[in-house]
Every structure is written in C-alpha cells, then in structure tokens.
Design a protein around this motif. Structure first.
Motif, short mmCIF file in Angstrom:
data_model
loop_
_atom_site.label_atom_id
_atom_site.label_comp_id
_atom_site.label_asym_id
_atom_site.label_seq_id
_atom_site.Cartn_x
_atom_site.Cartn_y
_atom_site.Cartn_z
N THR A 406 105.96 75.42 6.16
CA THR A 406 105.19 75.22 4.92
C THR A 406 105.04 76.55 4.20
O THR A 406 105.11 77.62 4.80
CB THR A 406 103.80 74.64 5.21
N GLN A 407 104.78 76.45 2.89
CA GLN A 407 104.58 77.67 2.11
C GLN A 407 103.30 78.37 2.53
O GLN A 407 103.26 79.62 2.60
CB GLN A 407 104.52 77.32 0.62
N GLY A 473 100.93 84.20 -2.94
CA GLY A 473 101.77 83.21 -3.58
C GLY A 473 102.41 83.72 -4.84
O GLY A 473 103.39 83.18 -5.32
N GLY A 502 108.25 78.06 -3.99
CA GLY A 502 107.28 78.07 -5.07
C GLY A 502 107.20 79.36 -5.83
O GLY A 502 106.34 79.52 -6.71
N ASP A 727 101.05 73.45 -4.91
CA ASP A 727 100.93 74.71 -4.19
C ASP A 727 99.77 75.56 -4.70
O ASP A 727 99.04 76.17 -3.90
CB ASP A 727 102.24 75.50 -4.29
N GLN A 731 96.57 76.83 -2.42
CA GLN A 731 96.23 78.23 -2.26
C GLN A 731 94.79 78.49 -2.67
O GLN A 731 94.05 79.21 -1.98
CB GLN A 731 97.19 79.09 -3.09
#
Length: 898
Positions: A406-407, A473, A502, A727, A731
C-alpha cells in the motif's frame, strides 16, 4: 480415435450441455476428469429380495423380466415404460418366496425408450438397484439402475417383438453373481452443481476410463444408435453408468480395463518409492477411486494419489530451488555500511535478528541469488533486518528495492528507513546524547534520532520525518523534490527513493530517473515497481513486504528485468505454520523471527459479548481513560456501509446495542428490543444448512455514528478510514490520528497492514467472531507498538461453546502467532490462511492436506531430495519429469518464486 489424458471432453462427448456443465467444474480434458476426485463413497447397497423390501431404503436384487410395455403420455407428451419383473430364483437364495415388482421409466425421447425396451425385453435377466416405493398397492421402482446379464445364468432368453433390434446384444455381466457384486458396490460421490449431478459426473468419468483402456466407445450424442449396448443413453444425451463395466469387471486382476488403463496411464512415482510405501499403480488407483470394489480399495487409492501429489510438488520445489543456483546474481560482500548501521541503532538487536542478518549476509555474498522467506511477529523487527540487507547491497555498490502493498505502508517505510539511516550520521558526529534512553520498539524514538541529525534550518526536512504519513506523500513536485533532497542530504551513505502511483508526474519522473541511473540507492515502492517504466539496471536485492498480497507474476517481473537475477527476501507477518511453510515455500530458505524486542509489553485480550451492557460500558469508559492519557484507539468494523434495512433503526435503539448503560439487565432489555427491530426489518434468510441467518455485520458509518453519541466519548473527535477513501484523505486521516486531533479511528480492515501509530493502545474489533484467527492476530498487532500497556477487545455475538467462540478463545489465550496459525489452519483450511495465491484450491493440490499430511510431505520431500541428488535432471524418471514440468507450468501460484 486415440484417447489420451490430454484429449478434450468435447471431442469425445457430443452432448454440449454435459460438456459445458463439466467445464464449469474445471473438467476440460480426460486428465481433468480422472483427477476430479470424489469426496466420499456411498455405503454398499444391501442385497434384498422383493419380499424383504423396505419402502424408501435402497436395495439390490436380480430378476427376470415377465413383460414390458410402452405407453404414450398424451397430456404430458413423451413416453412411460413399464416392466414387470419377478425375483423367484433370487428369492430362493434368500430363503423367501418370490414376488413381482414394477419398473417405471419416463422419457421424452423415443430413442431412449427404444433402447430401454431392448434391454428389458421379456425373459431378459437383469440385476436391479433402486429405491422401492408403493403405487396402487404394488411395489414399484422408478428409474432404477439396471444391468443386463448374459444368457445361461438364468431362464432362457425370450423373444421380443414390437421393438426394432438395433444391434447384437452386449451384456453388462457374465453372471448374476458378478452383476450383483458390481451393482451393490460402494459408489463415489462428487461435488456437483445445479447443472450436473454426482451420478452424471460418475458416469462421464467411468466412460473416460473405459475409453482410455480401449474397452469403450466415444460418448454418444442424442442418437441411441451411436451407443454400444453396454452404455445407457440418458435423456439429456449423456451416458449412464448402469452398464459401463465390461464383463468380469468385478476382479481387478486380469481385468481388461485395468490392463488397458495401465498401458494408457504410465506410473509417475518411481518404482522404488511406490513399492517401499506399498502404493498402487497410478492407473489402478484411478480405477479404485472412481469405480471402487470396496471402501478399503478406495481409501488406499486416495492415499496413493495423495502421496503422488506430495512427491511431485516437493520434487518441483526442490528442483526449482536447485535451478535457481544456476542463475547469476550480483554478489554483495560489502558489510561495512551495514555494520555501521547496526552500531547506530538506538537499541540492541535481538539474538534472532543478529542470526538472520548474518545468514542473509552469507547468502548475498554468493554469486547465485538468495531466496529467503522471513516470517516474524508484528513488531519483531523485520524492517531492521530488511534495511540491513538493503544496506549490504548498497554498500556493495548496487541497488535494492523494497516493495510494499500500500502507499501508506510505502511512505511509512520510506520515512522509517530514512530515520534509521540518519541515525548513522548522528552516531558518527556524536549528536545522539539520548541514544541509551531510546526504546527498542518505539518508531517515535527513531524519528527523534532523525530529527536530531536533520539540518536545523530545514523545516521541511524535519516535517517530512516527523509526520511521514502526512508529508511524504508529496502533494506537489516541488515538495517531492525537497523530500528526496532532504533524504539524500541527511543520508550521506545511500539515498532513499520513494516511488508510488500517487506521486505527481514530475516527482515520479525524478524517482524513475534516479533508479534508472544505476547509482547505489534504496528504492521504496508500491506496485509501481512492477511497471515497465521502472528500470533499475544495478538491482541486486528485492525485498517483498507482506508477500501474500502480491501475485507471482508481479514478483517475477522484478526478477527478470535484468540479465542477472536479484537476491530475493520476502517478508510476512501473517503466521504460517512450519508444515504449511514447508509445503508452500519449499523452494525458499525460511527464517522465523520469533523473539520480540525487549521492553515490549503483552497485549491483554478480552472477549466482550455484545449483549453484555455492563462489560460494554466498562470497556468504553476504559478507552476514554486511555484517550484522556494521550493515547489512541482503533475501532474496526467488517463493512463500510450498513444495509438499508439494518440502518433503519433509530439512534436510541442503536446506541443501546453499543452499551450506554452500566446496568446489565437494562442493557439486555434494550439490546433485545434493538435486535428484534433489526430482525423484523431484515429479510428472512437461512444459511445453507437450514439454520437461521446470522445478524447483519456492523459497518463503519453505523458504529461511528453510534459511538460518537455515547456519553463516554463526549467531546472526543472521531475519524473514519476505509478502502474507498482516496490517498489524500487517507494521509490526512492518519496524520490527524497520529497527532491526536482525532484520537478514535473507526475503520475497516484497511488498517491491518501498514498502520504504525505508537500511541495506539486500544483496539475494538466488532463482529470478531466473523474473522479468521490470523486476521484477528494481525489487527491486534496494530496496538502495543509504543511500549505502553495495550488492550484488544473482541466484540462477539457468537454462541457460547460454538466454533466461533472457540476461535476467539484461541486469540484470547495466546500471543504466539505460530500457535494461532496452526489453530487457524485446522479451523479454516490452508486456502483461507495463506490466501488465494497459495491456496490448495488454486494449485494442483487436490488431496494433500497441510496439517494432517505433514508426515507424508516430510517423507516425500526426503525421498525426492535423495532422488534429485542421484539424478538432478530426472533423466531416469521420464514420467516424473513430465509430471513435475506440468505441475510447474500450471501452478505458478504454488511455486512462490519460480
């Protein structure tokens, strides 16, 4: 037509409906049919005379046909065939008087009726098996199974007129005794579907066996004239097994089918292995499974094929492991940077971590690729081991990539690794006065170490390390570039590059360019690492985190990007029992990291019945106390949204279900009312076994609304997190949760992997009785990561003493992931524990059971190892080599890294 195991069913069966039904079950070829195993055998059919018949109980007997007639059904169309039979001779052998009964068949097809008429002509001797019923005061068998017996074993064959003789008769049995033995033998029972019954599956498989043996003919279509007399055309154009066996089939020895089948199906197991384990020949095993003489033969045959699966799979795994050593890899012998990193850590490594790091160091120094599976408990320090391995690669002048599912997890790894590497500078420059006071398992302390090493004037650098989820991010290309520049500046030894799907285009291009340069670096990536645009020409090590979340093809794409094969380290926190690991990951060296770092406190786990208002209220009051102390709490629900029906209750009844009241009697009354309202509004359903359906699952939206209305959480802000959030939202939510702005996070199981908030000390899991043990263990591991006392509350609506309650008691009773995994494997099976990529249903394993067959697996692995030591290429075992090749080609999901 020459029939082989690779012959398609459609080429030998003209009934397309039957072909389609078999295809839906995965039966496409003759080989598929033979390996579509029954899950049990039915009990033998008892022999009884007609006067001994019991209505509704299946029986078998022999009789002669007195007469037969075909009656057209004008109203319903079609035909009804009636035959009257007399069991006089058979009844004498049973010491009772003879009697008569009627056999009745219905069909829309004239050719089927004509075919039956020929078999049931007057004077014919038949053996019959069926379930008796009574109609108009007479004993009747509707659509019984029949076998014709050759003349000479009973009354003379009579004449029959009125039906066209289609061909010379061919009988199903030579004698009445042979027919009775065959028709009363145990029958295999298969997993069927609405499109095809177990009986029709059995018929088709038996016909495939006969065709392979050369004693049968192609399966017919709709014309009865296409069928030999030993085959019974069904109304749908298929074949019945009533007369499928040749005369004399009651004896395996010298049986034409067995002899012919042995020629068509050569044995796979080496003769020495088969004899030492007292196993059947492969052809003999197929025959005994699908057409058993008795239950003992069936069990022995199943045991033979089970061992064959174990032997072929273990041979494939060992051969794959051996073949990997023929590939070239980049040797990584430079350990200076790795050792400086270990010295800079603010805590001592455990004995297990040191041992595994040393093992990996030896493996990576070789010129052939390492293949290692690292299994460790949540919080056992797998990341430190992975970083040490990656620094060994970078310190040797090469590149390493860490792939996260996962991010959120990738960004977290990027920040944590950057913090760890910054600590190297801190130690070397003497800027770490608080090192001895740092906790060995508190990621926040690593952040502090990084902050002390960061440039005081670079606020963005400190922010990126302090709040990695919020800042790493990179909401713009400029921010991404600053983050990478900060990482490079503070980590003079090796840059840490973040690559996710992303990222902004400019930042992504920069990350891809740095990787493509071939300069030594550590790349932390998501699935973006599997794209064609990602190139790392100097890649020496691939680390896969949470390996079960990636497909084999994805992992393989990284291994085949360059001419040299990178070393492979796959990590998992999902507990896998050793027997399962030996089966699924037998081509990997396996390391178990079981020792937790010092200072980690055990998580106290409680099972909370949802209808216990006093306990629920106390639990929420306790959580409020921990929040007031500056800690955080997770609340996990299995669904995102509630159904319309269950969402129709008002907030009052809903709140009562959560447990506002301390008085347990009042809570039970309110809970019962709410449950009744929910049940009344929900549609009536039943499970497959006829039991009432379970209550609807709780949802994130529902629980967030109800909890926020409770007095225990007055003034507390809530946040929600689900897989549907984008996303940026994820975050922001995680950053607010980590900062304490929203100390309660109501989420789905999206937090199972990749969420690391040291301040989180409580987790509440609703509908815990509906989860598997391994998933509960993973969710519980989200707390207790900051060295504080921690609690896990399993909210359950399971019945006392039921299987669901027993599963929860396993979780409550131990923190040992190995014990939990073993219990989960026994409760649910290997597929559920390991995921689709490693499940037996998705691999070629149809009979092998990981837990119960551990001894078989171990024996097969030992014998396969000895065989490969003497004959690495299996040149002396051609059939085994072919089976291994077929298994490997068709089971990439079974072979983890090949």
């Amino acid at each position: 037509m020459s029939i082989t195991l690779n012959t398609t069913m459609s080429s030998i069966m003209t009934n397309k409906r039957r072909v389609g039904a078999l295809k839906s079950l995965g039966v496409v070829t003759v080989g598929d049919a033979l390996t579509y195993y029954p899950f049990r055998v039915a009990d033998p059919v008892p022999l009884r005379a007609l006067r001994e018949a019991r209505i509704g109980e299946r029986m078998a007997f022999s009789a002669s046909v007195r007469g037969m007639r075909v009656v057209p059904m004008n109203v319903r169309r079609g035909y009804r065939l009636e035959a009257v039979v007399d069991d006089g001779d058979f009844a004498v052998s049973r010491h009772v008087a003879g009697a008569a009964a009627r056999l009745v068949f219905f069909s829309y097809k004239k050719q089927y009726v004509d075919w039956l008429s020929m078999r049931l002509r007057s004077g014919a001797i038949v053996v019959i098996a069926g379930e008796p019923s009574e109609f108009n005061g007479q004993l009747q068998f509707t659509h019984p199974e029949i076998m014709t017996v050759a003349p000479g074993s009973g009354p003379a064959d009579g004449e029959y007129s009125g039906v066209v003789q289609m061909s010379a008769p061919k009988y199903d049995a030579d004698t009445v005794e042979a027919g009775l033995r065959r028709i009363s033998r145990p029958r295999p029972v298969y997993h069927a579907s609405s499109r095809i019954s177990s009986e029709h599956i059995h018929e088709s498989i038996v016909q495939c066996i006969e065709l392979l043996a050369g004693t049968g003919q192609d399966l017919p279509g709709d014309a009865a004239t296409e069928a030999p007399q030993t085959m019974k055309p069904m109304e749908d154009g298929g074949i019945s097994g009533a007369g499928t066996a040749p005369a004399g089939a009651e004896s395996r020895s010298g049986n034409a089918v067995a002899v012919g089948l042995a020629r068509a199906i050569p044995d796979v197991l080496p003769e020495s292995v088969r004899e030492s384990n007292h196993l059947l020949h492969r052809a003999e095993a197929f025959l005994a499974i699908h057409d058993p003489l008795n239950t003992a033969d069936f069990k022995r045959a199943i045991g033979t094929m089970r061992y064959e699966e174990a032997f072929v799979s273990q041979t494939a795994l060992l051969q794959s492991r051996s073949n990997v050593r023929k590939d070239a890899a980049l040797p990584c012998a430079g350990v200076a940077l790795r050792d400086r990193f270990i010295e800079s850590l603010p805590f001592p490594l455990t004995g297990g971590q040191r041992e595994i790091i040393d093992d990996i160091g030896v493996d990576m120094a070789r010129e052939y690729p390492m293949q290692r599976l690292l299994q460790g408990e949540v919080g056992s320090g797998k990341t430190v081991v992975a970083v040490a391995a990656m620094l060994q690669a970078a310190g040797s002048g090469h590149q390493a990539v860490l792939v996260a599912p996962t991010q959120v997890l990738a960004e977290q790894h990027h920040a944590t690794i950057s913090a760890m590497l910054c600590a190297i500078d801190s130690v070397e420059t003497g800027d770490d006065p608080s090192r001895d006071a740092l906790s060995p398992n508190d990621p926040a302390d690593l952040i502090k170490a990084a902050e002390s090493a960061a440039d005081d004037g670079d606020a963005k650098g400190r922010a990126a390390v302090k709040h990695p989820v919020k800042h790493s991010g990179a909401r713009s290309g400029k921010q991404d570039g600053a983050a990478h520049a900060q990482s490079d500046a503070n980590t003079r030894h090796v840059p840490v590059i973040l690559l996710t799907g992303g990222m902004k285009l400019a930042a992504r291009r920069r990350a891809l360019a740095l990787a493509a340069s071939g300069d030594p670096c550590i790349i932390v990536a998501t699935h973006a690492a599997f794209s064609k645009t990602f190139q790392a020409p100097n890649l020496a090590l691939v680390v896969i985190d949470e390996q079960h979340r990636f497909g084999v093809e994805q992992r393989e794409s990284l291994r085949t990007k360059n001419d040299v094969v990178p070393h492979l380290l796959v990590m998992t926190a999902t507990p896998i029992p050793r027997t399962a690991a030996m089966t699924w990951f037998g081509d990997l060296d396996i390391s178990w990291l079981t020792e937790l770092p010092g200072g980690r406190k055990p998580i106290r786990t409680f099972i909370v019945p949802e209808d216990d208002g006093r306990m629920m209220g106390s639990m929420f009051a306790h959580i409020r106390g921990r929040i007031d102390a500056g800690e955080r709490a997770y609340v996990v629900c299995p669904r995102i949204d509630a159904d319309d029906e269950s969402d129709g209750d008002d907030d009052t009844s809903g709140a009562s279900q959560i447990g506002v009241y301390d008085d347990s009697d009042a809570y039970r009354r309110e809970s019962a009312t709410a449950a009744a309202n929910t049940a009344a509004s929900a549609p009536s359903q039943e499970d497959g076994d006829g039991a009432p359906s379970r209550p609807p699952l709780h949802s994130v939206a529902e629980i967030e609304r109800r909890l926020s209305s409770l007095p225990q959480f007055r003034g507390v802000r809530f946040a929600t997190l689900t897989g549907r959030d984008d996303d940026a939202t994820k975050q922001q939510v995680m950053a607010d949760f980590a900062d304490g702005a929203t100390p309660v996070l109501v989420a789905t199981t999206v937090i199972e992997v990749g969420v690391d908030v040291p301040q989180a000390s409580c987790i509440v899991i609703f509908d815990a009785d509906r989860y598997g043990l391994s998933q509960l263990h993973q969710l519980r591991g989200r707390v207790g990561r900051g060295g504080t006392d921690s609690w896990a509350f399993l909210i359950s609506r399971a019945e006392d003493g039921g299987p669901a309650q027993q599963r929860l008691q396993v979780i409550q009773g131990t923190l040992d992931g190995a014990q939990i995994a073993q219990a989960d494997l026994e409760f649910r099976g290997a597929g559920d524990v390991l995921g689709d990529a490693q499940s037996g249903g998705k691999s070629g394993l149809k009979l092998l059971r990981v837990v119960k067959d551990a001894k078989i697996i171990a024996d097969a692995r030992e014998r396969a190892g000895r065989l490969l030591a003497d004959d690495p290429d299996l040149s002396g075992e051609v059939e085994l080599a072919g089976a291994v090749l077929d298994f490997t080609r068709g089971n990439e999901t079974f072979l983890t890294s090949s």
